[in-house]
Design a protein around this motif. Structure first.
Motif, PDB file in Angstrom:
ATOM      1  N   GLN A  64       0.918  -1.276  -0.095  1.00  0.00           N
ATOM      2  CA  GLN A  64      -0.130   0.056  -0.261  1.00  0.00           C
ATOM      3  C   GLN A  64       0.611   1.161  -0.570  1.00  0.00           C
ATOM      4  O   GLN A  64       0.230   2.091   0.704  1.00  0.00           O
ATOM      5  CB  GLN A  64      -1.165   0.669   1.142  1.00  0.00           C
ATOM      6  N   HIS A  65       2.393   1.197  -0.861  1.00  0.00           N
ATOM      7  CA  HIS A  65       2.890   2.215  -1.101  1.00  0.00           C
ATOM      8  C   HIS A  65       2.779   2.171  -2.504  1.00  0.00           C
ATOM      9  O   HIS A  65       2.450   1.522  -3.279  1.00  0.00           O
ATOM     10  CB  HIS A  65       4.418   1.562   0.136  1.00  0.00           C
ATOM     11  N   GLN A  66       3.093   3.760  -2.567  1.00  0.00           N
ATOM     12  CA  GLN A  66       3.293   4.164  -3.734  1.00  0.00           C
ATOM     13  C   GLN A  66       4.813   4.418  -4.980  1.00  0.00           C
ATOM     14  O   GLN A  66       5.723   5.027  -3.607  1.00  0.00           O
ATOM     15  CB  GLN A  66       2.657   5.851  -4.458  1.00  0.00           C
ATOM     16  N   VAL A  67       5.075   3.509  -5.455  1.00  0.00           N
ATOM     17  CA  VAL A  67       6.287   4.088  -6.182  1.00  0.00           C
ATOM     18  C   VAL A  67       6.411   4.796  -6.880  1.00  0.00           C
ATOM     19  O   VAL A  67       5.967   5.017  -8.102  1.00  0.00           O
ATOM     20  CB  VAL A  67       6.714   2.479  -6.929  1.00  0.00           C
ATOM     21  N   VAL A  68       7.150   5.729  -6.362  1.00  0.00           N
ATOM     22  CA  VAL A  68       7.522   7.260  -7.067  1.00  0.00           C
ATOM     23  C   VAL A  68       9.133   6.920  -8.243  1.00  0.00           C
ATOM     24  O   VAL A  68       9.138   7.826  -9.643  1.00  0.00           O
ATOM     25  CB  VAL A  68       8.108   8.246  -6.680  1.00  0.00           C
ATOM     26  N   ALA A  69       9.882   6.099  -7.979  1.00  0.00           N
ATOM     27  CA  ALA A  69      10.828   6.482  -8.622  1.00  0.00           C
ATOM     28  C   ALA A  69      11.876   4.303  -8.485  1.00  0.00           C
ATOM     29  O   ALA A  69      11.310   3.966  -7.285  1.00  0.00           O
ATOM     30  CB  ALA A  69      11.874   6.832  -7.432  1.00  0.00           C
ATOM     31  N   VAL A  70      12.531   4.357  -9.925  1.00  0.00           N
ATOM     32  CA  VAL A  70      12.808   3.185 -10.134  1.00  0.00           C
ATOM     33  C   VAL A  70      14.318   3.538 -10.420  1.00  0.00           C
ATOM     34  O   VAL A  70      14.512   3.979 -11.496  1.00  0.00           O
ATOM     35  CB  VAL A  70      12.221   2.616 -10.904  1.00  0.00           C
ATOM     36  N   ASP A  71      15.269   3.102  -9.671  1.00  0.00           N
ATOM     37  CA  ASP A  71      16.920   3.582 -10.104  1.00  0.00           C
ATOM     38  C   ASP A  71      17.234   4.872 -10.657  1.00  0.00           C
ATOM     39  O   ASP A  71      17.449   5.159 -11.561  1.00  0.00           O
ATOM     40  CB  ASP A  71      17.223   2.551 -10.994  1.00  0.00           C
ATOM     41  N   SER A  92      18.392  -9.379 -11.183  1.00  0.00           N
ATOM     42  CA  SER A  92      18.829  -7.554 -10.844  1.00  0.00           C
ATOM     43  C   SER A  92      18.079  -7.344  -9.800  1.00  0.00           C
ATOM     44  O   SER A  92      16.494  -7.907  -9.575  1.00  0.00           O
ATOM     45  CB  SER A  92      18.822  -7.280 -12.102  1.00  0.00           C
ATOM     46  N   GLU A  93      19.170  -6.871  -8.894  1.00  0.00           N
ATOM     47  CA  GLU A  93      18.299  -5.695  -7.518  1.00  0.00           C
ATOM     48  C   GLU A  93      18.107  -4.361  -7.781  1.00  0.00           C
ATOM     49  O   GLU A  93      18.754  -3.268  -8.925  1.00  0.00           O
ATOM     50  CB  GLU A  93      19.273  -5.597  -6.979  1.00  0.00           C
ATOM     51  N   LEU A  94      16.909  -3.872  -8.224  1.00  0.00           N
ATOM     52  CA  LEU A  94      16.381  -2.576  -8.417  1.00  0.00           C
ATOM     53  C   LEU A  94      16.250  -1.790  -7.415  1.00  0.00           C
ATOM     54  O   LEU A  94      15.677  -2.286  -6.048  1.00  0.00           O
ATOM     55  CB  LEU A  94      14.890  -2.855  -9.416  1.00  0.00           C
ATOM     56  N   ARG A  95      16.569  -0.243  -7.577  1.00  0.00           N
ATOM     57  CA  ARG A  95      16.294   0.166  -5.932  1.00  0.00           C
ATOM     58  C   ARG A  95      14.840   1.365  -6.204  1.00  0.00           C
ATOM     59  O   ARG A  95      15.224   2.140  -7.274  1.00  0.00           O
ATOM     60  CB  ARG A  95      17.819   1.434  -6.515  1.00  0.00           C
ATOM     61  N   GLY A 101       2.245   8.981   2.153  1.00  0.00           N
ATOM     62  CA  GLY A 101       1.190  10.031   2.092  1.00  0.00           C
ATOM     63  C   GLY A 101       2.375  11.578   2.600  1.00  0.00           C
ATOM     64  O   GLY A 101       3.450  11.763   1.031  1.00  0.00           O
ATOM     65  N   ASP A 102       3.151  11.615   3.623  1.00  0.00           N
ATOM     66  CA  ASP A 102       4.330  12.470   4.135  1.00  0.00           C
ATOM     67  C   ASP A 102       5.329  11.750   4.207  1.00  0.00           C
ATOM     68  O   ASP A 102       6.862  12.396   4.204  1.00  0.00           O
ATOM     69  CB  ASP A 102       4.931  13.313   4.771  1.00  0.00           C
ATOM     70  N   HIS A 103       5.437   9.700   4.226  1.00  0.00           N
ATOM     71  CA  HIS A 103       6.569   9.530   4.584  1.00  0.00           C
ATOM     72  C   HIS A 103       7.496   8.372   3.350  1.00  0.00           C
ATOM     73  O   HIS A 103       6.666   8.233   2.540  1.00  0.00           O
ATOM     74  CB  HIS A 103       6.392   8.309   5.337  1.00  0.00           C
ATOM     75  N   GLU A 104       8.664   8.786   3.326  1.00  0.00           N
ATOM     76  CA  GLU A 104       9.710   8.372   1.878  1.00  0.00           C
ATOM     77  C   GLU A 104      10.433   7.370   2.759  1.00  0.00           C
ATOM     78  O   GLU A 104      10.938   7.778   3.252  1.00  0.00           O
ATOM     79  CB  GLU A 104      10.164   9.231   0.738  1.00  0.00           C
ATOM     80  N   PHE A 105      10.785   6.606   1.825  1.00  0.00           N
ATOM     81  CA  PHE A 105      12.378   6.102   2.103  1.00  0.00           C
ATOM     82  C   PHE A 105      12.302   4.905   0.852  1.00  0.00           C
ATOM     83  O   PHE A 105      11.712   4.509  -0.069  1.00  0.00           O
ATOM     84  CB  PHE A 105      11.472   4.785   3.283  1.00  0.00           C
ATOM     85  N   GLU A 106      13.537   4.233   1.002  1.00  0.00           N
ATOM     86  CA  GLU A 106      13.966   3.339  -0.417  1.00  0.00           C
ATOM     87  C   GLU A 106      14.266   2.322  -0.097  1.00  0.00           C
ATOM     88  O   GLU A 106      14.700   2.006   1.448  1.00  0.00           O
ATOM     89  CB  GLU A 106      15.495   4.404  -1.215  1.00  0.00           C
ATOM     90  N   THR A 107      14.026   1.317  -0.646  1.00  0.00           N
ATOM     91  CA  THR A 107      14.342  -1.080  -0.683  1.00  0.00           C
ATOM     92  C   THR A 107      15.242  -1.215  -2.406  1.00  0.00           C
ATOM     93  O   THR A 107      14.818  -0.073  -3.677  1.00  0.00           O
ATOM     94  CB  THR A 107      13.057  -1.505  -0.173  1.00  0.00           C
ATOM     95  N   THR A 108      15.547  -1.817  -2.065  1.00  0.00           N
ATOM     96  CA  THR A 108      15.680  -2.597  -3.297  1.00  0.00           C
ATOM     97  C   THR A 108      15.864  -3.966  -2.849  1.00  0.00           C
ATOM     98  O   THR A 108      15.271  -4.683  -1.505  1.00  0.00           O
ATOM     99  CB  THR A 108      17.543  -2.909  -2.450  1.00  0.00           C
TER     100      THR A 108
END
Length: 852
Positions: A64-71, A92-95, A101-108
């Protein structure tokens, strides 16, 4: 022209096939293709779906999070991510940059290949569950039509089924994305509708059918918000979580409604439906509730697709519970087919085994020997076929249809229960439970005859039971046998000495079998014992009716005697008071006569004393004049006499003394006049007067005393009143004078008039003064009783008022509350009608009398 029912079925079937085809074609394209390792919706939100073998499933916090960017590249289209992952080697690992909401984070997350096993575990669960639910909805619609139970079940199964099937296209190529989001909002509405009508329509829905539309209206509002905000991730996530939470609550409501129906069933069939569906519903809905509640409380961080496989148990259980009553003939065919299949298999095995044994024993395999064996086996089979068929049928019924029962235990239990109850409803409940547990009829009806010759009345009846027909009653009344039966029902009469007391009617057995000898023996025992219990209950009812009638008559007679006693007491009090007042009147008349004579003497002599006093004063004045004209010695002698006797003071004080005597005589004359008025009313002729004019004249006389008070006049329409005008004027003067004395300065006096009946008028004089003390209220109409200071009242005003009112055939009563004021109520007949007695009881003129 095809019927509307058929058109709806065809349209629903076509829609189901179309959605299934789109889902299967779209989801099958995933097989053997690389994918990001998680499922992405068209609005770029990570779906709460996955398998435990996927790394993304074990990655916390991505659902239930929006994907805003890939690599590092902004993601503008969900389809691009799938194409981009397919172009890279598996693993292959994608970033990813994720936002909620106002919370953003990155994961691979590493890409992986979508295997056939993944397809079966993920999309297969959706397809199996969805087709099972939607297919069962179509089946129920086809077989049951549009009754409330079928409608609620069809809508719930259809919505959930299409929602599950449309999920196969939810992650690409997104043809059914909007349909899935729309159906998701209606999940809780369908489940709530199902809870209200299964296993039977609730009374609240029967009384208020519009309540069924409430959850659909709420779902429509949620769907409207969802459809407009479908491509706004924050709005979508919120509506998705709300829909899942509501769905979980509605599923809990479904289980709760089934438990309630099992504990408080309206009939045997409802409990049977709950029994059939209990295992399937718990197995199907238990994981659903756990997952959707976990999904809502964890913010969507739970895989939803694992619900799919357990859901298949629910439509199977629901369909069987709803359709079984319409498939009784199918059940009978299956029972007989299963019986003959088992019997055939048993005979085949027995034939082979016996033939092998025969060959081994005889060592003869000639045609003659085989023919002999076949004949012997056939003869044995013919003799044992019917017993074996009955045995196998009984075993199948016991194992699969639960139609066997413990005759001895059931009779013993029912006998004990019937012996311990004395109410018709309880007796009917015992019989219904015994028959329902043992025979499982489609419906049960019990009618009772409360009085000989009366019609049978319904005592207990399930909703499917038909009305009792006249032919059935005639057979039950006149047939020699204990039973009458046809293809639809079995009628069991309850008799005592050839009198029909009750009739038990049973529908076909749910298992499809006929009522056998043991069943009829059980019914006969219940009929015999039930007839005795019903006879006792009817006798008890009649005894209670007699007791109630007797108690009612005793109460009525007691009330009459109480009223008569009260009237006698009032009459006695009235007579005693009349006698007392008559004696008092005679005494007062004598006293007035004895006082009046000396008062007349005093009043006459006062006149002469005043004349003599005037003469003496003049004589003394003349002597003073003569002494002044003559010698000083005489003047001095007169002065000494004047000083010694204080003649100047005597002459001056004599006038005031005579004036006081004259005032005392006047007051004594007034008292005597009042006593004479009280002892006997003056003879006068009656005439018609206007009460309002008399009141206004009295108020005019009191104008000087009323100048500082507030006077309120509330006059009604009154006819002329025949009375003695002088006496009625005196009554009004007395009452108004007392009111003026009671209120003091700045008080309020209210005068009301109204027509009570066609022959009586009422005058009310109310003040807001100090009121009357309770201990003084019983004496205000007695002569010489007054609450005024000494010298301000004679105590005869209200006594005279009471005498005048009674003389006119009227009544006077008073209401008073200490500190709040007093109200006198004067009721007079329109025509002058004096009673035979002079006085009446003032205390009996009104309940709760109070006094000035």
């Amino acid at each position: 022209m095809p019927r509307r029912h058929d058109i709806v079925l065809l349209a629903a079937t076509g829609l189901l096939l179309l959605v299934t085809a789109i889902g299967v074609v779209g989801s099958s394209a995933w097989i053997d293709q690389p994918f990001p390792g998680f499922l992405l919706l068209e609005n770029k939100v990570v779906a709460s779906a996955g398998l435990s073998s996927w790394p993304a499933t074990r990655e916390s916090g991505i659902y239930q999070h929006q994907v805003v960017a890939v690599d590092g590249r902004p993601l503008s289209d969900a389809r691009w991510l799938r194409e981009y992952a397919s172009s890279l080697p598996v693993g292959s690992e994608l970033r990813y940059r994720l936002r909620r909401g106002d919370h953003e984070f990155e994961t691979t997350i590493a890409t992986r290949r979508f295997t056939t096993g993944d397809f079966i575990l993920l999309f297969g669960a959706y397809l199996v569950c969805g087709l099972g639910l939607a297919g069962m909805a179509l089946t129920i619609r086809f077989l049951r039509g549009r009754d409330p139970l079928a409608t609620g079940s069809v809508l719930a199964l259809w919505i959930i089924g299409l929602w599950a099937i449309s999920a196969t296209d939810l992650y690409g190529p997104y043809h059914l994305f909007r349909l899935h989001a729309l159906l998701e909002c209606f999940l809780f509405a369908g489940a709530t509708h199902f809870a209200l009508v299964f296993p039977y329509p609730r009374q609240i829905v029967i009384r208020r059918p519009w309540l069924v539309a409430v959850p659909y209206a709420l779902a429509s509002l949620l769907a409207l918000v969802s459809e407009f905000g479908l491509y706004q991730p924050d709005v979508y996530v919120t509506t998705h979580l709300l829909a899942m939470l509501a769905f979980g609550g509605s599923l809990a409501l479904v289980i709760g409604s089934q438990l309630w129906a099992y504990l408080h069933p309206p009939d045997h069939r409802a409990r049977q439906r709950v029994k059939v569906v209990a295992l399937g519903s718990v197995a199907a809905l238990g994981p659903h509730i756990l997952i959707v509640l976990t999904l809502a409380t964890s913010g969507g961080q739970t895989a939803e697709n694992v619900m799919g496989w357990s859901g298949i148990f629910f439509p199977i259980a629901i369909g069987y519970a709803i359709l079984r009553q319409d498939l009784l003939q199918v059940d009978a065919i299956l029972r007989r087919s299963l019986n003959y299949a088992i019997l055939t298999a048993f005979l085949a095995v027995a034939y082979i085994a016996t033939a092998a044994g025969f060959d081994a024993l005889t060592h003869d395999q000639t045609v003659v020997s085989r023919s002999t064996f076949a004949l012997l086996f056939a003869g044995a089979t013919v003799m044992l076929l019917l017993p074996m068929r009955d045995y196998f049928q009984s075993t199948i019924d016991r194992l699969f249809f639960r139609s066997a029962y413990d005759f001895r235990r059931l009779v013993q239990t029912s006998s004990q229960r019937l012996a311990s109850v004395a109410e018709l409803d309880e007796i009917a409940g015992v019989i219904e439970r015994a028959v329902g547990e043992a025979l499982h009829p489609e419906w049960i009806s019990i009618e009772v005859r409360r009085q000989p010759g009366n019609r049978l009345e319904h005592l207990y009846r399930t909703e499917q039971a038909p009305e009792c027909e006249g032919e059935t009653l005639r057979v039950a009344d006149q047939s020699l046998g204990p039973f009458s039966s046809d293809d639809r029902q079995l009628a069991v009469p309850f008799r005592v000495e050839d009198r029909l007391l009750a009739l038990l009617r049973l529908g076909p057995r749910l298992c499809g079998s006929f009522y056998g000898g043991q069943d009829r023996a059980l019914l006969q025992v219940l009929a015999n014992q039930g007839a005795v219990a019903i006879e006792n209950a009817l006798a008890l009812e009649r005894l209670r009716d007699l007791n109630r009638n007797l108690e009612r008559k005793v109460d009525e007679r007691t009330a009459e005697l109480t009223n008569t006693l009260d009237e006698l007491r009032k009459a006695q009090d009235c007579l005693v008071h009349q006698e007392k007042m008559a004696s008092l009147g005679q005494l007062v008349a004598g006293i007035a006569h004895e006082i009046n004579n000396p008062v007349n003497f005093i009043q006459g002599n006062l006149h002469f004393i005043r004349q003599y006093t005037s003469t003496l004063a003049k004589s003394i004045a003349s002597m003073d004049q003569l002494a002044a004209e003559h010698s000083s010695e005489l003047r001095e002698a007169l002065d000494r006499i004047r000083e010694d006797e204080d003649l100047a003071f005597v002459i001056t004080d004599l006038d005031s003394t005579l004036e006081a005597c004259d005032e005392g005589v006047r007051r004594t004359t007034g008292i005597v006049q009042g006593l004479r008025t009280f002892s006997r009313m003056e003879d006068a002729e009656s005439e018609q007067i206007d009460i309002h004019e008399t009141l206004d004249s009295t108020l005019t006389l009191l104008r000087s005393r009323l100048s500082e008070l507030e006077l309120v006049k509330q006059y009604g329409e009154l006819p002329p009143v025949e009375c003695l005008p002088g006496q009625i004027g005196q009554v009004l003067m007395n009452l108004l004078s007392n009111a003026v004395d009671a209120v003091g300065p700045a008080g309020t006096i209210t005068v009301r008039t109204r027509l009570l009946e066609s022959d009586r008028v009422r005058v009310e004089i109310e003040d807001n003064g100090c009121g009357i003390e309770p201990e003084k209220r019983d004496h205000i109409f007695e002569p010489f009783f007054t609450t005024k200071p000494v010298g301000d009242g004679t105590g005869l005003g209200l006594a005279i008022t009471y005498g005048v009112v009674v003389q006119h055939g009227g009544t006077i009563s008073v209401r008073s509350e200490l500190g709040c004021g007093t109200c006198f109520e004067l009721d007079l007949p329109i025509r002058y009608s004096p009673p035979t007695g002079r006085t009446n009881d003032p205390e009996g003129s009104s309940e709760g009398q109070t006094h000035r």
